[in-house]
Design an enzyme around this catalytic site. Structure first.
Site, PDB file in Angstrom:
ATOM      1  N   ASP A 217       9.506 -13.787  -1.039  1.00  0.00           N
ATOM      2  CA  ASP A 217       8.090 -13.463  -1.172  1.00  0.00           C
ATOM      3  C   ASP A 217       7.595 -13.105   0.221  1.00  0.00           C
ATOM      4  O   ASP A 217       7.456 -13.979   1.085  1.00  0.00           O
ATOM      5  CB  ASP A 217       7.318 -14.657  -1.728  1.00  0.00           C
ATOM      6  CG  ASP A 217       5.819 -14.387  -1.855  1.00  0.00           C
ATOM      7  OD1 ASP A 217       5.375 -13.268  -1.503  1.00  0.00           O
ATOM      8  OD2 ASP A 217       5.097 -15.301  -2.293  1.00  0.00           O
TER       9      ASP A 217
ATOM     10  N   SER B  60       0.016   5.038   1.783  1.00  0.00           N
ATOM     11  CA  SER B  60      -0.414   5.894   0.676  1.00  0.00           C
ATOM     12  C   SER B  60      -1.377   6.946   1.201  1.00  0.00           C
ATOM     13  O   SER B  60      -1.984   6.772   2.259  1.00  0.00           O
ATOM     14  CB  SER B  60      -1.111   5.033  -0.388  1.00  0.00           C
ATOM     15  OG  SER B  60      -1.750   5.828  -1.364  1.00  0.00           O
TER      16      SER B  60
ATOM     17  N   TYR C 279      -7.174  -1.468  -2.817  1.00  0.00           N
ATOM     18  CA  TYR C 279      -5.896  -0.830  -2.496  1.00  0.00           C
ATOM     19  C   TYR C 279      -5.994  -0.004  -1.216  1.00  0.00           C
ATOM     20  O   TYR C 279      -5.153  -0.106  -0.329  1.00  0.00           O
ATOM     21  CB  TYR C 279      -5.451   0.043  -3.661  1.00  0.00           C
ATOM     22  CG  TYR C 279      -4.066   0.612  -3.511  1.00  0.00           C
ATOM     23  CD1 TYR C 279      -2.948  -0.203  -3.606  1.00  0.00           C
ATOM     24  CD2 TYR C 279      -3.871   1.975  -3.271  1.00  0.00           C
ATOM     25  CE1 TYR C 279      -1.664   0.311  -3.473  1.00  0.00           C
ATOM     26  CE2 TYR C 279      -2.599   2.500  -3.138  1.00  0.00           C
ATOM     27  CZ  TYR C 279      -1.504   1.667  -3.236  1.00  0.00           C
ATOM     28  OH  TYR C 279      -0.237   2.184  -3.091  1.00  0.00           O
ATOM     29  N   SER C 280      -7.044   0.821  -1.122  1.00  0.00           N
ATOM     30  CA  SER C 280      -7.213   1.643   0.079  1.00  0.00           C
ATOM     31  C   SER C 280      -7.405   0.789   1.322  1.00  0.00           C
ATOM     32  O   SER C 280      -6.919   1.133   2.405  1.00  0.00           O
ATOM     33  CB  SER C 280      -8.411   2.591  -0.077  1.00  0.00           C
ATOM     34  OG  SER C 280      -8.073   3.725  -0.823  1.00  0.00           O
TER      35      SER C 280
ATOM     36  N   LYS D  38      -4.035  -0.171   2.517  1.00  0.00           N
ATOM     37  CA  LYS D  38      -3.246   0.954   3.014  1.00  0.00           C
ATOM     38  C   LYS D  38      -3.831   1.531   4.298  1.00  0.00           C
ATOM     39  O   LYS D  38      -3.094   1.991   5.179  1.00  0.00           O
ATOM     40  CB  LYS D  38      -3.129   2.036   1.936  1.00  0.00           C
ATOM     41  CG  LYS D  38      -2.382   1.569   0.690  1.00  0.00           C
ATOM     42  CD  LYS D  38      -1.003   1.005   1.020  1.00  0.00           C
ATOM     43  CE  LYS D  38      -0.228   0.581  -0.208  1.00  0.00           C
ATOM     44  NZ  LYS D  38       1.111   0.036   0.114  1.00  0.00           N
TER      45      LYS D  38
END
Length: 275
Positions: free
Chosen positions: A69, A148, A161-162, A165
């Site tokens: 992990d 991404s 998410y952004s 990233k």
């Protein structure tokens, strides 16, 4: 140009998606592999898949698997030290492990935000921290951080998410500058949407405007994404943003200071968001 046969690669998230596809391509090119993921069943299946797909190659691929992990820093430090003692210092570290969710910000709990940050950001940090002393001692290495297009261009529905990233983009930019003097290369991989299990999972909460906007950047298969990763490693590239649509999107975003991507995004949201 980096030659790959005989190189040792550590790959997190190696049991599925981009990680598995990249591992498969590296195995075909003669690399030795150590895959890391949280579930042993997935790792076992990944190793068998790599062996089967490399059956036609001249030599049997060397593939090992270790459960890990990446969000647990103590575990990462211990496991990587043991892996290096067993298999050697990696020539290549590929940080593919990642999770995420797409939703309106107000629907994302603190616990969800914290969970994703710990895996996507701290997980990458933990792996680099564990591997870096060995690479520096060896005087070489190549670190690949999978971010991404959403880490280069902010998007509706991707506040979580952004965020992770974008953090990886900044982290990788700084690492590149710091590690160059140690002859350690850094590659920042920023793909558009890739057809992995993550896409199916995020579809449950993906806002309609997000789906429409994502189409602008295109869709890649894991194999296409992996090919770009391997090419980036071989050519010692820093920023790799694969796919014609994604390249153009990033280009226009940068030269227009975001105006040529934010404006059409706002139009799409106005037409598709019914909340």
């Amino acid at each position: 140009m980096t030659t790959l046969p005989g190189k040792l690669a550590f790959i997190t998230g190696g049991s599925s998606g981009i990680g598995l596809a990249t591992a498969t391509q590296l195995a075909r090119k003669g690399c030795r592999l150590v895959l890391f993921a949280r579930k042993q069943e997935g790792l076992d299946a990944a190793c068998e898949s790599i062996r089967q797909q490399s059956a036609s190659s001249d030599s049997k691929p060397s593939v090992a698997a270790i459960t890990l992990d990446v969000a647990d820093n103590d575990a990462v430090q211990s496991v990587i030290s043991h892996a290096v003692a067993t298999y050697g210092t990696p020539d290549i570290l590929i940080n593919c492990a990642g999770v995420g969710t797409a939703d309106y910000f107000e629907n994302i709990s603190y616990e969800s935000f914290d969970h994703v940050m710990k895996i996507n950001v701290y997980g990458t940090r933990n792996m680099v921290s564990a591997v870096l002393p060995f690479m520096k001692q060896a005087g070489y290495g190549h670190i690949v951080n999978v971010a991404s297009v959403a880490g280069l261009i902010g998007m509706f529905g991707y506040t979580l998410y952004s965020c992770t990233k974008y953090a990886l983009v900044g982290f990788s930019e700084c690492l590149r500058a710091e590690l160059k003097r140690h002859h350690i290369q850094v590659t920042l991989f920023c793909p558009p949407e890739v057809d992995t299990p993550f896409v199916t999972e995020e579809a449950r909460t993906l806002p309609p405007p997000s789906r429409a906007i994502k189409r602008l950047a295109g869709l890649l298969t894991p194999e296409q994404a992996a090919k770009s990763v391997v090419t980036g490693i071989r050519r010692n590239r820093f920023l790799v943003a694969p796919g014609a649509a994604a390249k153009w999107l990033v280009f226009w975003h940068r030269i227009s200071n975001g105006r040529l991507t934010r404006t059409p995004s706002d139009w799409i949201v106005a037409l598709t968001d019914r909340r």
